[in-house]
Design a protein around this motif. Structure first.
Motif, mmCIF file in Angstrom:
data_model
loop_
_atom_site.group_PDB
_atom_site.id
_atom_site.type_symbol
_atom_site.label_atom_id
_atom_site.label_comp_id
_atom_site.label_asym_id
_atom_site.label_seq_id
_atom_site.Cartn_x
_atom_site.Cartn_y
_atom_site.Cartn_z
ATOM 1 N N ALA A 195 -16.525 11.398 -23.078
ATOM 2 C CA ALA A 195 -17.431 11.298 -24.214
ATOM 3 C C ALA A 195 -16.881 12.111 -25.381
ATOM 4 O O ALA A 195 -16.452 13.256 -25.198
ATOM 5 C CB ALA A 195 -18.817 11.795 -23.821
ATOM 6 N N ARG B 2 -13.364 7.690 -29.024
ATOM 7 C CA ARG B 2 -14.335 6.820 -29.691
ATOM 8 C C ARG B 2 -13.734 5.448 -29.959
ATOM 9 O O ARG B 2 -14.437 4.424 -29.942
ATOM 10 C CB ARG B 2 -14.789 7.472 -30.995
ATOM 11 C CG ARG B 2 -15.800 6.650 -31.788
ATOM 12 C CD ARG B 2 -17.070 6.397 -30.996
ATOM 13 N NE ARG B 2 -18.063 5.672 -31.773
ATOM 14 C CZ ARG B 2 -18.059 4.357 -31.977
ATOM 15 N NH1 ARG B 2 -17.085 3.613 -31.453
ATOM 16 N NH2 ARG B 2 -19.012 3.779 -32.706
ATOM 17 N N TYR C 26 -17.982 6.598 -20.040
ATOM 18 C CA TYR C 26 -17.616 7.980 -20.343
ATOM 19 C C TYR C 26 -18.059 8.860 -19.172
ATOM 20 O O TYR C 26 -19.224 8.844 -18.766
ATOM 21 C CB TYR C 26 -18.313 8.456 -21.615
ATOM 22 C CG TYR C 26 -17.726 7.919 -22.907
ATOM 23 C CD1 TYR C 26 -16.353 7.951 -23.141
ATOM 24 C CD2 TYR C 26 -18.546 7.406 -23.910
ATOM 25 C CE1 TYR C 26 -15.820 7.480 -24.339
ATOM 26 C CE2 TYR C 26 -18.022 6.944 -25.108
ATOM 27 C CZ TYR C 26 -16.661 6.978 -25.317
ATOM 28 O OH TYR C 26 -16.134 6.513 -26.503
ATOM 29 N N ARG D 179 -22.763 6.374 -20.038
ATOM 30 C CA ARG D 179 -22.386 7.787 -19.965
ATOM 31 C C ARG D 179 -22.833 8.372 -18.626
ATOM 32 O O ARG D 179 -24.032 8.402 -18.339
ATOM 33 C CB ARG D 179 -23.005 8.561 -21.133
ATOM 34 C CG ARG D 179 -22.358 8.214 -22.472
ATOM 35 C CD ARG D 179 -23.120 8.767 -23.662
ATOM 36 N NE ARG D 179 -22.364 8.572 -24.897
ATOM 37 C CZ ARG D 179 -22.304 7.426 -25.569
ATOM 38 N NH1 ARG D 179 -22.965 6.373 -25.138
ATOM 39 N NH2 ARG D 179 -21.591 7.334 -26.674
#
Length: 451
Positions: free
Chosen positions: A122, A136, A159, A193
């Motif tokens: 992340a 990203r 992530y 995530r």
């Protein structure tokens, strides 16, 4: 509701017309059936230099019965069930070239309904701005792959936090099992995530909800009924709730799966207390609470009366807050518990004539994002799913032109089924998914709306 166009496309004449005229080509999706392998073929596992999780991922996939292949030993064109790449070693933009080098030779080799999964860090957890920038960038890569590969192939970015945490490792396995399998047939282009937190692996991955008490609101029909069936199949003791007017349909669903049926209007002032009393007396707890109940009362804002506004906000959002408050205050959602709320892509993209509905569903996302940090301290996860166009009795009433647009304006060129939403919610409800919290997962075939 039958998608006649999708059925026609699978015929000989339909195939010829689609190819000749360049019409939308809905693929036949691979959906989960108990006993199916996770993937339809071998998995190519690659990693960027310095990647930190390829080793653990390889071990858990092998233990799950997946046949792994090494990129160095696979010729271009070998048919593959999935591409899985550990990109956690990508620490600046120049290192993104490694993903091209891995994916390019095999882009046309993924089998129909195969999967592409990229594992990263992340951006908020990266050590430097350059690393955060590169991580990203992976979102653009995976979302584009979901739109390019076709034939029912889906793509995701996961992530992953510190894999030294047992909850992270267990939740990563649960997430990979979901994304690789037919359970995720109508989920594509998502970012998931996996953080840290309490997570327990099941004794049997075919029954990942064994021993769990799961409350489902709005369970009498549509997505709610499909959800009750999937949760029961996965081992849960389901508490199926709906309004008294839907009592007959609710009883039919509950009787078929051995669930407890509760007739209750969630907007009643005493509803949270009555529900808490029932759960306490009959089950002692609710390991999982699924807020599925929802209504629509459509009008453009200028023509909408206040009752339409109030009803939608109360059922779709405020009742969830009230129920959560009481169940949490009375300790009926224990450590290791799950809350899953049903939002909508309307809450992400908005929708003409649905300002009340879109407001309520965006509020559901706000509920999840605001509760996640607080509940993490109590070992409870909270997530949302956001369905797109799903084939139900409600969407059957949509005018033909709008209905066809809803079906085709996504990467899979078709509407989803109630079971697709149910499978995603079940995954988020698993005890093994406890380190997945604060996520909003779209079940929309990677809809163009809000993309």
């Amino acid at each position: 509701m039958t998608d006649r166009y999708a059925s026609f496309v699978q015929s000989g004449v339909g195939r010829a017309l689609v190819k000749r005229l360049g019409l939308p080509d809905p693929p036949q999706l691979r959906r989960h059936r108990p006993g199916d392998p996770l993937v339809p073929g071998p998995v190519l596992l690659g990693a960027a230099a310095g990647g930190r999780i390829a080793g653990p991922v390889g071990k858990l996939l092998t233990a799950a019965g997946v046949e792994l292949r090494d990129p160095a030993d696979v010729a271009a064109g070998t048919r593959l069930g999935a591409l899985v790449y550990d990109a956690t070693g990508v620490t600046d933009s120049t290192a993104l070239r490694q993903l091209y080098d891995y994916l390019h030779p095999h882009a046309r080799s993924v089998l129909p309904s195969g999967r592409v999964i990229v594992l990263g860090t992340a951006p908020a957890e990266c050590a430097t701005p350059r690393e955060a920038t590169a991580q990203r960038a992976l979102e653009g890569l995976t979302r584009s792959i979901g739109k390019e590969f076709g034939r029912g192939v889906t793509a995701h970015l996961v992530y992953v936090s510190d894999t030294g945490d047992p909850g992270t490792a267990t939740s990563l396995e649960a997430t990979l099992r979901f994304l690789l399998s037919g359970r995720s047939a109508y989920v594509s282009g998502q970012v998931v995530r996996v953080g840290t937190g309490q997570a327990e692996p099941p004794a049997d991955w075919d029954r990942p909800l064994d021993g769990q008490v799961v409350l489902v609101t709005g369970a009498a029909r549509g997505i709610g009924a499909a959800l009750a069936r999937v949760l029961a199949r996965d081992g849960a003791q389901v508490v199926a709730l709906d309004i008294p007017a839907a009592g007959d349909e609710l009883a039919a669903v509950a009787n078929k799966i051995g669930a407890t049926a509760v007739q209750l209007d969630l907007t009643a002032p005493d509803a949270p207390t009555r529900l808490a009393d029932h759960l306490s007396a009959r089950h002692g707890r609710a390991d999982v609470v699924v807020h599925n109940a929802g209504i629509t009362r459509d009008r453009t804002l200028g023509r909408m009366d206040v009752d339409r506004w109030d009803q939608v906000l109360d059922v779709n959002l405020s009742s969830q807050e009230r129920i959560n408050d009481v169940l949490l205050e009375r300790g009926l959602i224990p450590a290791g518990g799950r809350i899953v709320s049903v939002s909508s892509i309307a809450g992400i993209a908005g929708n003409r004539g649905q300002t009340n509905y879109a407001t309520s569903k965006a509020g559901v996302i706000g509920l999840v994002e605001s509760l996640a940090p607080t509940l993490r301290e109590r070992g409870i996860s909270v997530n949302a799913v956001a369905p797109g166009f799903v084939e139900t009795r409600l969407t059957a009433r949509v005018p033909l032109v709008l209905r066809e647009a809803g079906r085709r304006m996504n990467s899979l060129a078709q509407g989803g089924l109630p079971v697709d939403v149910a499978e995603t919610i079940s995954w988020l409800a698993w005890p093994a998914t406890g380190a997945v919290s604060g996520n909003v997962v779209r079940v929309c075939g990677q809809s163009l709306l809000g993309a």
